[in-house]
Design a protein around this motif. Structure first.
Motif, mmCIF file in Angstrom:
data_model
loop_
_atom_site.group_PDB
_atom_site.id
_atom_site.type_symbol
_atom_site.label_atom_id
_atom_site.label_comp_id
_atom_site.label_asym_id
_atom_site.label_seq_id
_atom_site.Cartn_x
_atom_site.Cartn_y
_atom_site.Cartn_z
ATOM 1 N N LEU A 1 -10.872 15.987 4.129
ATOM 2 C CA LEU A 1 -11.509 14.716 3.792
ATOM 3 C C LEU A 1 -10.504 13.618 3.485
ATOM 4 C CD1 LEU A 1 -14.520 15.872 1.558
ATOM 5 C CD2 LEU A 1 -14.421 15.563 4.042
ATOM 6 N N SER A 2 -9.326 13.992 2.995
ATOM 7 C CA SER A 2 -8.319 12.971 2.655
ATOM 8 C C SER A 2 -7.763 12.290 3.898
ATOM 9 C CB SER A 2 -7.184 13.595 1.843
ATOM 10 O OG SER A 2 -6.453 14.534 2.625
ATOM 11 N N TYR A 3 -7.974 12.888 5.065
ATOM 12 C CA TYR A 3 -7.496 12.311 6.308
ATOM 13 C C TYR A 3 -8.579 11.499 7.020
ATOM 14 C CZ TYR A 3 -3.359 15.230 5.892
ATOM 15 O OH TYR A 3 -2.189 15.801 5.446
ATOM 16 N N LEU A 4 -9.776 11.450 6.439
ATOM 17 C CA LEU A 4 -10.894 10.792 7.089
ATOM 18 C C LEU A 4 -11.288 9.511 6.361
ATOM 19 C CD1 LEU A 4 -13.229 13.876 7.774
ATOM 20 C CD2 LEU A 4 -11.398 12.952 9.220
ATOM 21 N N THR A 5 -11.735 8.525 7.129
ATOM 22 C CA THR A 5 -12.310 7.319 6.548
ATOM 23 C C THR A 5 -13.703 7.647 5.993
ATOM 24 O OG1 THR A 5 -13.400 6.676 8.603
ATOM 25 C CG2 THR A 5 -11.106 5.941 8.291
ATOM 26 N N SER B 1 2.747 14.233 13.614
ATOM 27 C CA SER B 1 1.644 14.030 12.675
ATOM 28 C C SER B 1 1.796 14.988 11.508
ATOM 29 C CB SER B 1 0.293 14.247 13.364
ATOM 30 O OG SER B 1 0.205 15.560 13.873
ATOM 31 N N THR B 2 1.167 14.612 10.386
ATOM 32 C CA THR B 2 1.181 15.476 9.215
ATOM 33 C C THR B 2 0.539 16.809 9.576
ATOM 34 O OG1 THR B 2 0.971 13.531 7.809
ATOM 35 C CG2 THR B 2 0.495 15.656 6.803
ATOM 36 N N PRO C 1 2.081 5.811 13.349
ATOM 37 C CA PRO C 1 0.708 5.297 13.476
ATOM 38 C C PRO C 1 0.099 5.081 12.099
ATOM 39 C CG PRO C 1 1.067 7.152 14.960
ATOM 40 C CD PRO C 1 2.272 7.090 14.071
ATOM 41 N N GLY C 2 -0.786 4.107 11.981
ATOM 42 C CA GLY C 2 -1.337 3.732 10.681
ATOM 43 C C GLY C 2 -1.908 4.882 9.888
ATOM 44 N N GLU C 3 -2.657 5.781 10.559
ATOM 45 C CA GLU C 3 -3.300 6.873 9.843
ATOM 46 C C GLU C 3 -2.324 7.957 9.429
ATOM 47 O OE1 GLU C 3 -3.396 7.960 14.211
ATOM 48 O OE2 GLU C 3 -3.682 6.147 13.002
ATOM 49 N N GLN C 4 -1.053 7.883 9.924
ATOM 50 C CA GLN C 4 -0.054 8.897 9.594
ATOM 51 C C GLN C 4 0.983 8.402 8.585
ATOM 52 O OE1 GLN C 4 0.087 12.079 10.339
ATOM 53 N NE2 GLN C 4 -1.769 12.037 11.575
ATOM 54 N N ARG D 1 0.825 -1.202 0.000
ATOM 55 C CA ARG D 1 0.000 0.000 0.000
ATOM 56 C C ARG D 1 0.865 1.260 0.000
ATOM 57 N NH1 ARG D 1 -2.093 3.990 3.065
ATOM 58 N NH2 ARG D 1 -0.792 3.435 4.847
ATOM 59 N N LEU D 2 1.897 1.248 0.836
ATOM 60 C CA LEU D 2 2.796 2.404 0.899
ATOM 61 C C LEU D 2 3.527 2.596 -0.424
ATOM 62 C CD1 LEU D 2 4.318 2.093 4.483
ATOM 63 C CD2 LEU D 2 2.714 3.812 3.652
ATOM 64 N N ARG D 3 3.904 1.500 -1.054
ATOM 65 C CA ARG D 3 4.593 1.598 -2.340
ATOM 66 C C ARG D 3 3.696 2.295 -3.363
ATOM 67 N NH1 ARG D 3 8.364 -1.718 -2.805
ATOM 68 N NH2 ARG D 3 7.307 -3.525 -1.901
#
Length: 390
Positions: free
Chosen positions: A290-294, A124-125, A59-62, A18-20
């Motif tokens: 919104l790009s930071y939200l599920t 965090s970003t 952290p996963g979301e970061q 996913r990161l790739r």
């Protein structure tokens, strides 16, 4: 590790894969044409499992390209004599991108692995692209035409709250000056595309009765460490942007008129709006939130706005990816090709009160508002704008 080696080595981990993909998407949609250094580095990191593994400590979301690149950039500010800094004009570098860039990046990361790990685990970003004030001003003008009079202003995902000082900046839109009456120490520039004259695009800013922000990790710009972290998100070639950011930070410190409270936009926005004094309309601004939200969190944010609008008029002004806007309850949600143009941002507004709502698409723009193209009609699909407009 050589670029591309990670595609097979250790490539079975779904998170690594996913990161790739994320780094390659970032290189192609965000960096190309804007930052040769970050485009090359993002492509290189995508092919190097050891570098991708660095981000696994976050952290996963970061786990985002911007977090790793900012952490490296922060350390480079204290190591301007390093080989890698030679590629960063913001650190005095003049070397063009070449075959030695990725080895220099990998060596710097290896040398500072412990420091990078600590930063990635704990930071965090955090960005504050004040060019997005252009989108806010477009939205405010739209709101003011429908709801004349003063407004309260709230930004969700406000970072340091610099966008809340939108009327303290000078603007140059399509080469035309659109400035406050008094001299402004910071100038925001934005190109205009689509053949529409630049003159008069930004209307006067309405009276703003109060300015509030909400952010999970507010930035205190009076803290030198927090200020340095915010500056670390400036890209290598953006010497002018760094100067603009520093000017805006200095203005925020001296103005002391903005409050950014800790909180979650998906659970705390309605409470914040209900606590505001007065009964004038509230304009809630988001840019890249919104790009930071599920998907569930985006639904929850929209519900917060509906809840608040039952008590006083609320307008949501946004600069967000079209595909993500389509997942909210925006009545003129983009579909078809427009919903897939997520390398660009949609600028729009939703106005609500207890009895009615009004949705409008206002412009399509570069994510950092370096340019914008005004909508030609209320339901414009922007197919007239070239696909490679970025």
């Amino acid at each position: 590790m050589a670029e591309g080696a990670g595609d097979s080595a250790g490539g079975g981990d779904p998170e690594v894969q996913r990161l790739r993909r994320l780094f390659r998407f970032f290189a192609a949609t965000q960096c190309r044409g804007r930052s040769p250094v970050y485009e090359a580095l993002s492509e290189g990191v995508a092919g190097d499992d050891e570098l991708l593994d660095l981000l696994m400590s976050a952290p996963g979301e970061q786990r985002r390209p911007s977090l790793l690149l900012a952490a490296v950039n922060l350390l480079l500010a204290s190591n301007p004599g390093s080989a890698l800094a030679g590629y960063y004009p913001i650190h005095g570098g003049r070397r063009p991108v070449d075959g030695r860039l990725m080895p220099a990046f990998a060596a710097f990361c290896a040398e500072h692995r412990a420091e990078l790990g600590r930063l990635l685990r704990t930071r965090s970003t955090q960005t504050n692209e004040i060019r997005r004030c252009v989108a806010l001003r477009l939205g405010l003008d739209h709101v003011h035409r429908r709801w004349p009079g003063p407004v309260a202003l709230v930004e969700a995902g406000a970072s340091a709250g610099l966008n809340l000082l939108l009327d303290r900046y000078r603007y140059r839109i399509g080469g035309q000056e659109a400035s406050p009456e008094d001299a402004a120490p910071v100038t925001i520039t934005c190109e205009v595309r689509g053949g529409i004259p630049a003159e008069g695009i930004l209307g006067p800013v309405p009276e703003i009765t109060c300015r509030r922000g909400i952010d999970q990790h507010p930035v205190n710009v009076a803290d030198p460490g927090a200020r340095a972290w915010l500056e670390a998100f400036i890209w290598p070639e953006q010497v002018g942007d760094l100067a603009v950011l520093r000017g805006a930070i200095d203005l925020a410190v001296s103005a002391a008129t903005v409050t950014v409270a800790p909180g979650d936009a998906t659970t705390d926005t309605a409470r914040l709006l209900e606590e505001l004094p007065g009964n004038e309309p509230v304009v809630v601004f988001t840019a890249s939130l919104l790009s930071y939200l599920t998907p569930d969190a985006r639904t929850a944010f929209a519900a917060q706005l509906r809840q608040a609008a039952a008590h006083r008029p609320v307008a949501w002004v946004f600069a967000e990816a079209p595909g993500l806007v389509a997942t909210t309850d925006h009545l003129i949600a983009p579909d078809g090709p427009l919903a897939r143009r997520n390398s660009l941002y949609l600028v729009g507004a939703t106005l609500r009160d207890a009895d009615r709502r009004d949705d409008a698409l206002l412009a399509l723009a570069d994510p950092y508002l370096r340019w914008l193209a005004l909508a030609r009609e209320k339901t414009d699909d922007f197919q007239w704008l070239p696909a490679n407009a970025g």
